[in-house]
Design a protein around this motif. Structure first.
Motif, PDB file in Angstrom:
ATOM      1  N   GLU A  46      67.807  35.517 -74.610  1.00  0.00           N
ATOM      2  CA  GLU A  46      69.104  35.522 -73.921  1.00  0.00           C
ATOM      3  C   GLU A  46      69.461  36.902 -73.373  1.00  0.00           C
ATOM      4  N   ARG A  47      69.263  37.945 -74.176  1.00  0.00           N
ATOM      5  CA  ARG A  47      69.596  39.312 -73.770  1.00  0.00           C
ATOM      6  C   ARG A  47      68.483  40.248 -74.225  1.00  0.00           C
ATOM      7  N   PRO A  48      67.357  40.231 -73.525  1.00  0.00           N
ATOM      8  CA  PRO A  48      66.232  41.065 -73.964  1.00  0.00           C
ATOM      9  C   PRO A  48      66.544  42.556 -73.850  1.00  0.00           C
ATOM     10  N   GLU A  49      66.304  43.272 -74.946  1.00  0.00           N
ATOM     11  CA  GLU A  49      66.487  44.725 -74.961  1.00  0.00           C
ATOM     12  C   GLU A  49      65.209  45.462 -75.334  1.00  0.00           C
ATOM     13  N   LYS A  50      64.303  44.762 -76.059  1.00  0.00           N
ATOM     14  CA  LYS A  50      63.054  45.388 -76.492  1.00  0.00           C
ATOM     15  C   LYS A  50      61.879  44.463 -76.207  1.00  0.00           C
ATOM     16  N   LEU A  51      60.729  45.089 -75.947  1.00  0.00           N
ATOM     17  CA  LEU A  51      59.474  44.391 -75.683  1.00  0.00           C
ATOM     18  C   LEU A  51      58.449  44.830 -76.715  1.00  0.00           C
ATOM     19  N   LEU A  52      57.625  43.894 -77.174  1.00  0.00           N
ATOM     20  CA  LEU A  52      56.520  44.234 -78.063  1.00  0.00           C
ATOM     21  C   LEU A  52      55.291  44.532 -77.205  1.00  0.00           C
ATOM     22  N   ALA A  53      54.888  45.803 -77.191  1.00  0.00           N
ATOM     23  CA  ALA A  53      53.697  46.220 -76.444  1.00  0.00           C
ATOM     24  C   ALA A  53      52.514  46.242 -77.398  1.00  0.00           C
ATOM     25  N   ALA A  54      51.335  45.933 -76.869  1.00  0.00           N
ATOM     26  CA  ALA A  54      50.121  45.875 -77.671  1.00  0.00           C
ATOM     27  C   ALA A  54      49.083  46.846 -77.102  1.00  0.00           C
ATOM     28  N   ARG A  55      48.525  47.695 -77.992  1.00  0.00           N
ATOM     29  CA  ARG A  55      47.533  48.677 -77.547  1.00  0.00           C
ATOM     30  C   ARG A  55      46.125  48.125 -77.743  1.00  0.00           C
ATOM     31  N   ARG A  56      45.340  48.120 -76.667  1.00  0.00           N
ATOM     32  CA  ARG A  56      43.980  47.544 -76.657  1.00  0.00           C
ATOM     33  C   ARG A  56      42.990  48.415 -77.418  1.00  0.00           C
ATOM     34  N   THR A  57      41.969  47.746 -77.955  1.00  0.00           N
ATOM     35  CA  THR A  57      40.861  48.453 -78.596  1.00  0.00           C
ATOM     36  C   THR A  57      39.589  48.396 -77.747  1.00  0.00           C
ATOM     37  N   ALA A  58      39.512  47.468 -76.798  1.00  0.00           N
ATOM     38  CA  ALA A  58      38.319  47.297 -75.967  1.00  0.00           C
ATOM     39  C   ALA A  58      38.728  46.553 -74.701  1.00  0.00           C
ATOM     40  N   PRO A  59      37.921  46.589 -73.654  1.00  0.00           N
ATOM     41  CA  PRO A  59      36.698  47.345 -73.453  1.00  0.00           C
ATOM     42  C   PRO A  59      36.985  48.850 -73.354  1.00  0.00           C
ATOM     43  N   PRO A  60      35.936  49.685 -73.372  1.00  0.00           N
ATOM     44  CA  PRO A  60      36.143  51.142 -73.410  1.00  0.00           C
ATOM     45  C   PRO A  60      37.079  51.682 -72.336  1.00  0.00           C
ATOM     46  N   GLU A  61      37.024  51.115 -71.130  1.00  0.00           N
ATOM     47  CA  GLU A  61      37.877  51.644 -70.055  1.00  0.00           C
ATOM     48  C   GLU A  61      39.367  51.353 -70.279  1.00  0.00           C
ATOM     49  N   PHE A  62      39.692  50.407 -71.158  1.00  0.00           N
ATOM     50  CA  PHE A  62      41.098  50.082 -71.444  1.00  0.00           C
ATOM     51  C   PHE A  62      41.508  50.404 -72.872  1.00  0.00           C
ATOM     52  N   ALA A  63      40.567  50.834 -73.706  1.00  0.00           N
ATOM     53  CA  ALA A  63      40.896  51.158 -75.097  1.00  0.00           C
ATOM     54  C   ALA A  63      41.963  52.253 -75.132  1.00  0.00           C
ATOM     55  N   LEU A  66      45.925  41.491 -85.003  1.00  0.00           N
ATOM     56  CA  LEU A  66      44.805  40.803 -85.645  1.00  0.00           C
ATOM     57  C   LEU A  66      43.520  40.851 -84.831  1.00  0.00           C
ATOM     58  N   GLU A  67      43.647  40.867 -83.503  1.00  0.00           N
ATOM     59  CA  GLU A  67      42.483  40.745 -82.628  1.00  0.00           C
ATOM     60  C   GLU A  67      42.764  41.481 -81.324  1.00  0.00           C
ATOM     61  N   ASP A  68      41.830  42.310 -80.875  1.00  0.00           N
ATOM     62  CA  ASP A  68      41.900  43.004 -79.577  1.00  0.00           C
ATOM     63  C   ASP A  68      42.865  44.188 -79.532  1.00  0.00           C
ATOM     64  N   HIS A  69      43.677  44.393 -80.568  1.00  0.00           N
ATOM     65  CA  HIS A  69      44.664  45.478 -80.564  1.00  0.00           C
ATOM     66  C   HIS A  69      44.623  46.249 -81.883  1.00  0.00           C
ATOM     67  N   ASP A  70      45.011  47.535 -81.828  1.00  0.00           N
ATOM     68  CA  ASP A  70      45.089  48.318 -83.059  1.00  0.00           C
ATOM     69  C   ASP A  70      46.510  48.748 -83.389  1.00  0.00           C
ATOM     70  N   LEU A  71      47.434  48.532 -82.455  1.00  0.00           N
ATOM     71  CA  LEU A  71      48.812  48.954 -82.682  1.00  0.00           C
ATOM     72  C   LEU A  71      49.756  48.095 -81.863  1.00  0.00           C
ATOM     73  N   LEU A  72      50.876  47.737 -82.475  1.00  0.00           N
ATOM     74  CA  LEU A  72      51.958  47.036 -81.786  1.00  0.00           C
ATOM     75  C   LEU A  72      53.180  47.927 -81.875  1.00  0.00           C
ATOM     76  N   GLN A  73      53.979  47.936 -80.812  1.00  0.00           N
ATOM     77  CA  GLN A  73      55.157  48.795 -80.804  1.00  0.00           C
ATOM     78  C   GLN A  73      56.290  48.135 -80.018  1.00  0.00           C
ATOM     79  N   TRP A  74      57.482  48.069 -80.642  1.00  0.00           N
ATOM     80  CA  TRP A  74      58.668  47.593 -79.935  1.00  0.00           C
ATOM     81  C   TRP A  74      59.200  48.747 -79.099  1.00  0.00           C
ATOM     82  N   VAL A  75      59.389  48.525 -77.804  1.00  0.00           N
ATOM     83  CA  VAL A  75      59.891  49.563 -76.902  1.00  0.00           C
ATOM     84  C   VAL A  75      61.123  49.058 -76.157  1.00  0.00           C
ATOM     85  N   GLU A  76      62.034  49.978 -75.898  1.00  0.00           N
ATOM     86  CA  GLU A  76      63.254  49.656 -75.161  1.00  0.00           C
ATOM     87  C   GLU A  76      62.906  49.278 -73.724  1.00  0.00           C
TER      88      GLU A  76
END
Length: 140
Positions: free
Chosen positions: A15-32, A101-111
């Motif tokens: 209804e009123r989004p203020e934060k997004l959950l971003a996911a940091r990739r672990t692979a492929p190497p060019e996007f890790a 759990l898969e493809d990511h090593d870190l999750l972060q809520w960002v404004e």
């Protein structure tokens, strides 16, 4: 036909989004080490929404309620490359706690106010989607 990818803009509130959950990739190497929307390929026999639910369960261990699809510039979705496009839905976790759990090593809520979210190093193809999401949130 372009390969179809789906992504979730996991927000704290549909209804009123203020934060997004971003996911940091672990692979492929060019996007890790770069940030993205969780999601993945639509498999044969799946609707895009079914694929997104499956991907969220596999990658983050959550169930989510889907909101509206983020307006995209083409009928196929947001172009990721010459052969692939991604459709992105707003989503809110309804069960579980997101974990990488898969493809990511870190999750972060960002404004979603612009400064914090735009300060992350996004996969280049995802950056226009992030900018559209920031604009969308500003008008909610």
């Amino acid at each position: 036909m372009k390969k179809q990818i789906v992504g979730a803009a996991l927000v704290d509130s549909l209804e009123r989004p203020e934060k997004l959950l971003a996911a940091r990739r672990t692979a492929p190497p060019e996007f890790a080490g770069m940030w993205e929307f969780p999601g993945g390929k639509v498999e044969t026999g799946e609707t895009p929404q079914q694929a997104l639910h499956r991907e969220l369960a596999e990658e983050l261990g959550v169930t989510a309620s889907l909101g509206s699809e983020l307006q995209c510039p083409t009928s196929n979705g947001w172009p990721l490359n010459a052969n692939t496009a991604m459709r992105v839905w707003l989503a809110q976790v309804t069960d579980g706690t997101p974990e990488p759990l898969e493809d990511h090593d870190l999750l972060q809520w960002v404004e979603l106010d612009g400064a914090e979210i735009l300060g992350l190093e996004w996969i280049p193809a995802d950056l226009p989607i992030v900018q559209a999401l920031v604009a969308f949130a500003a008008h909610q």
